[in-house]
Design a protein around this motif. Structure first.
Motif, PDB file in Angstrom:
ATOM      1  N   TYR A 266      29.994  30.772  13.408  1.00 22.63           N
ATOM      2  CA  TYR A 266      31.398  31.127  13.091  1.00 22.63           C
ATOM      3  C   TYR A 266      31.855  32.213  14.204  1.00 22.63           C
ATOM      4  O   TYR A 266      30.849  32.946  14.406  1.00 22.63           O
ATOM      5  CB  TYR A 266      31.791  31.819  11.892  1.00 22.63           C
ATOM      6  CG  TYR A 266      33.431  32.109  11.656  1.00 22.63           C
ATOM      7  CD1 TYR A 266      34.191  31.267  11.337  1.00 22.63           C
ATOM      8  CD2 TYR A 266      33.469  33.571  11.938  1.00 22.63           C
ATOM      9  CE1 TYR A 266      35.797  31.721  11.661  1.00 22.63           C
ATOM     10  CE2 TYR A 266      35.035  33.897  11.824  1.00 22.63           C
ATOM     11  CZ  TYR A 266      35.897  32.986  11.492  1.00 22.63           C
ATOM     12  OH  TYR A 266      37.361  33.342  11.370  1.00 22.63           O
ATOM     13  N   ASP A 270      37.493  33.721  18.032  1.00 21.95           N
ATOM     14  CA  ASP A 270      38.358  32.524  18.029  1.00 21.95           C
ATOM     15  C   ASP A 270      38.840  32.195  16.589  1.00 21.95           C
ATOM     16  O   ASP A 270      39.530  31.416  16.571  1.00 21.95           O
ATOM     17  CB  ASP A 270      37.652  31.402  18.824  1.00 21.95           C
ATOM     18  CG  ASP A 270      37.393  31.556  20.043  1.00 21.95           C
ATOM     19  OD1 ASP A 270      38.246  31.474  20.986  1.00 21.95           O
ATOM     20  OD2 ASP A 270      36.299  31.789  20.636  1.00 21.95           O
ATOM     21  N   GLN A 272      37.464  30.634  14.213  1.00 20.86           N
ATOM     22  CA  GLN A 272      37.043  29.316  13.763  1.00 20.86           C
ATOM     23  C   GLN A 272      35.430  29.121  13.953  1.00 20.86           C
ATOM     24  O   GLN A 272      34.792  29.765  14.556  1.00 20.86           O
ATOM     25  CB  GLN A 272      37.966  28.323  14.613  1.00 20.86           C
ATOM     26  CG  GLN A 272      37.552  28.189  15.898  1.00 20.86           C
ATOM     27  CD  GLN A 272      38.381  27.376  16.675  1.00 20.86           C
ATOM     28  OE1 GLN A 272      39.623  27.135  16.757  1.00 20.86           O
ATOM     29  NE2 GLN A 272      37.933  26.039  17.372  1.00 20.86           N
ATOM     30  N   CYS A 274      32.266  27.512  15.265  1.00 15.49           N
ATOM     31  CA  CYS A 274      31.818  27.410  16.708  1.00 15.49           C
ATOM     32  C   CYS A 274      30.646  26.200  16.740  1.00 15.49           C
ATOM     33  O   CYS A 274      29.482  26.435  16.501  1.00 15.49           O
ATOM     34  CB  CYS A 274      31.281  28.484  17.153  1.00 15.49           C
ATOM     35  SG  CYS A 274      30.700  28.533  19.171  1.00 15.49           S
ATOM     36  N   ASP A 278      31.069  23.321  21.189  1.00 14.55           N
ATOM     37  CA  ASP A 278      31.872  24.671  21.733  1.00 14.55           C
ATOM     38  C   ASP A 278      31.100  25.570  22.430  1.00 14.55           C
ATOM     39  O   ASP A 278      31.642  26.713  22.730  1.00 14.55           O
ATOM     40  CB  ASP A 278      32.529  25.224  20.402  1.00 14.55           C
ATOM     41  CG  ASP A 278      33.331  24.296  19.872  1.00 14.55           C
ATOM     42  OD1 ASP A 278      33.891  23.160  20.359  1.00 14.55           O
ATOM     43  OD2 ASP A 278      33.625  24.342  18.361  1.00 14.55           O
TER      44      ASP A 278
END
Length: 544
Positions: A266, A270, A272, A274, A278
């Motif tokens: 996580y 951001d 959110q 990962c 990403d």
């Protein structure tokens, strides 16, 4: 001999040139005739109310697509490989008389574009819009100087935390960088003029720049895509965005999908998860599950009491636990002490309900995003405490056969892994066995009392290969002399873990007679049910 480079002259290219000319001619013709635009039958062709069976028989249809290429660059060989399969299928079905539709979208969601844009923002601040402030020579000289000044660190073997667990090894995102350190250099490799690169600090610029390039590349391959149907997978395309929102909402209303939770990597920055695509590095890294053991401090050292008084921390009505992360809950019967590092500064954190945890700051931050703390994302410590101050404290460890234990020093404990607090099971852990032996032989060096060290630990697991004192056997067999023998210890740890897990049988405690493989989850659940432990996860290694 001339130093001038001679131009390469290709001979006998007539056939190649003829094929290119034919290709170009027909691609233009296809574009003019809109050969790949596929429309649904009109009401004139199929009157309203026509049965579906009749409609499908008269106008058979076929639709295909591929995983949309991600718009942080142009298409690469992997995209072309996948694209060619969908292209072939579309052409084949068209020859069979079907209305063959091939739409192709542009994948723009996720963090890679935003992360790259953020990097460019910082690089523009550092080097200017034209990046003229960057000097490769100056950077190389600085790196060389840094390397020369830093003492050479001994390369330590990297052992998996859990040797029984498979760990994938991927690095696609890292490979895309082409070995370049800065984002502007990666953009230059993509052929983008340097004076244009600063525009990519706006993530939406990527969404308008790369899709037309991809479209032209697909067309140059002779692609049969109906570009009227293309879409960008963000709210930049409100129609596609609304479709996805409707689809998810409808599926939720039908109870076909529901919100669930699982441990994942996580990004706090951001807000959110990962996921693999990403990441700049750490692709394939998964969460590692530990059992976090709550070891209660029953008697504080004078140094700890003085610190608490200085920081105005009143222990009345409060329980303070050292939290140790273990992969082997079934071995907790054999604890003989709890290790902390005198080199680590820990935090004392409020865990709610009158309980306080001592862990590294990094570990408690992780816990604060796993519903293990009173407030999500709040991980300020009540006070900081050096490991040295804790050494000598009396403790009670859940499930341990020996009821009164001590906190002892272990210099090899890492702050970057687990919680920085380590349970000691010398019967089955080579690290613990050799550290215990070291403490017994050199108590004055470590500033401890010899009677704090428990020399004989209970045997808890038996294997046919290593007997009931697996750690002692391996330490002696591999001639390990010191906790600093990291290479041999890493090997011993892996051998002990695998042999114990796959071939070990419990010979102590509630699950005596059961195979370790069976006893492990049962012992873990017992600890959790009794309030002596909880599940704690963290990444297996660094993720950026």
């Amino acid at each position: 001999m001339s130093s001038e480079k001679k131009a390469v002259v290709l001979e006998n290219t007539t056939r190649r040139d003829a094929l290119i000319e034919i290709e170009s001619k027909y691609q233009k013709l296809w574009a003019q005739e809109k050969a790949f635009e596929v429309n649904a039958p009109t009401n004139e062709e199929v009157p309203y109310g026509t049965p579906l069976e009749e409609l499908h028989k008269k106008y058979p249809k076929h639709m295909t697509s591929m995983a949309y290429p991600y718009m942080n660059g142009v298409m690469h060989a992997g995209h072309c490989f996948t694209y060619s399969k969908s292209e072939f299928a579309t052409g084949f079905e068209k020859l069979r008389g079907k209305k063959a539709l091939y739409p192709l979208g542009f994948h723009c969601t996720g963090m890679p574009i935003c992360a790259s844009a953020d990097k460019l923002k910082r690089e523009v601040e550092l080097f200017g819009k034209d990046f003229s402030g960057y000097s490769a020579e100056a950077e190389a000289a600085a790196e060389e100087k840094k390397a020369a000044e830093e003492p050479k660190k001994e390369e330590k073997p990297k052992a998996k935390a859990d040797p029984t667990k498979f760990v994938a090894k991927k690095a696609k995102v890292a490979q895309k960088s082409g070995g370049k350190k800065y984002q502007f250099q990666i953009m230059q490799q993509l052929g983008i003029p340097t004076e244009e690169i600063h525009k990519f600090a706006d993530p939406y610029h990527w969404l308008s720049f790369f899709p037309p390039l991809v479209q032209s590349h697909v067309n140059s391959l002779g692609g049969s895509v109906d570009w009227r149907r293309s879409m960008i997978t963000t709210d930049m395309n409100p129609y596609y965005d609304s479709f996805i929102r409707w689809q998810v909402t409808r599926l939720r209303d039908l109870e076909k999908i529901k919100f669930g939770e699982r441990y994942t990597i996580y990004s706090v920055k951001d807000g959110q998860p990962c996921m693999d695509h990403d990441r700049q590095s750490g692709e394939g890294v998964l969460p590692q599950e530990y059992t976090a053991i709550k070891i209660e401090i029953t008697e504080y050292t004078e140094e700890t009491k003085a610190l608490f008084a200085q920081e105005k921390f009143d222990t009345t009505g409060k329980k303070v636990y050292l939290v140790a992360a273990t992969l082997r809950p079934e071995t907790m019967y054999g604890q003989t002490c709890c290790f902390v590092s005198p080199k680590i500064t820990y935090g004392l954190f409020d865990a709610g309900n009158g309980e306080y945890y001592i862990t590294t700051h990094r570990a408690f931050k992780n816990m604060s995003y796993q519903k293990l703390t009173p407030v999500r994302g709040k991980y300020d410590s009540v006070l900081d405490i050096n490991g040295k101050v804790l050494i000598g404290s009396k403790i009670h460890a859940p499930m341990a056969a020996i009821k009164e234990l001590r906190v002892l020093p272990m210099e090899t404990v890492l702050a970057s892994k687990g919680t920085g607090v380590v349970t000691c099971v010398p019967s089955d852990s080579p690290d613990d066995f050799i550290t215990t032996r070291e403490l017994l032989h050199k108590p004055d060096y470590y500033g401890i009392k010899k009677e704090w060290v428990i020399e004989e630990s209970p045997a808890i697991i038996k294997t046919s290969k290593y007997g009931d004192k697996c750690a002692k056997h391996l330490v002696e067999a591999l001639k390990i002399r010191s906790p600093k023998d990291s290479e041999q210890l890493a090997k011993a740890k892996e051998l002990a873990y695998k042999e114990g897990f796959y071939n070990g049988v419990m010979i102590y405690g509630k699950y005596s007679g059961k195979k370790v493989e069976e006893a492990k989850p049962l012992a873990k659940q017992d600890l959790i049910d009794a309030g002596g432990a909880f599940v704690y996860d963290e990444p297996e290694s660094v993720v950026i």
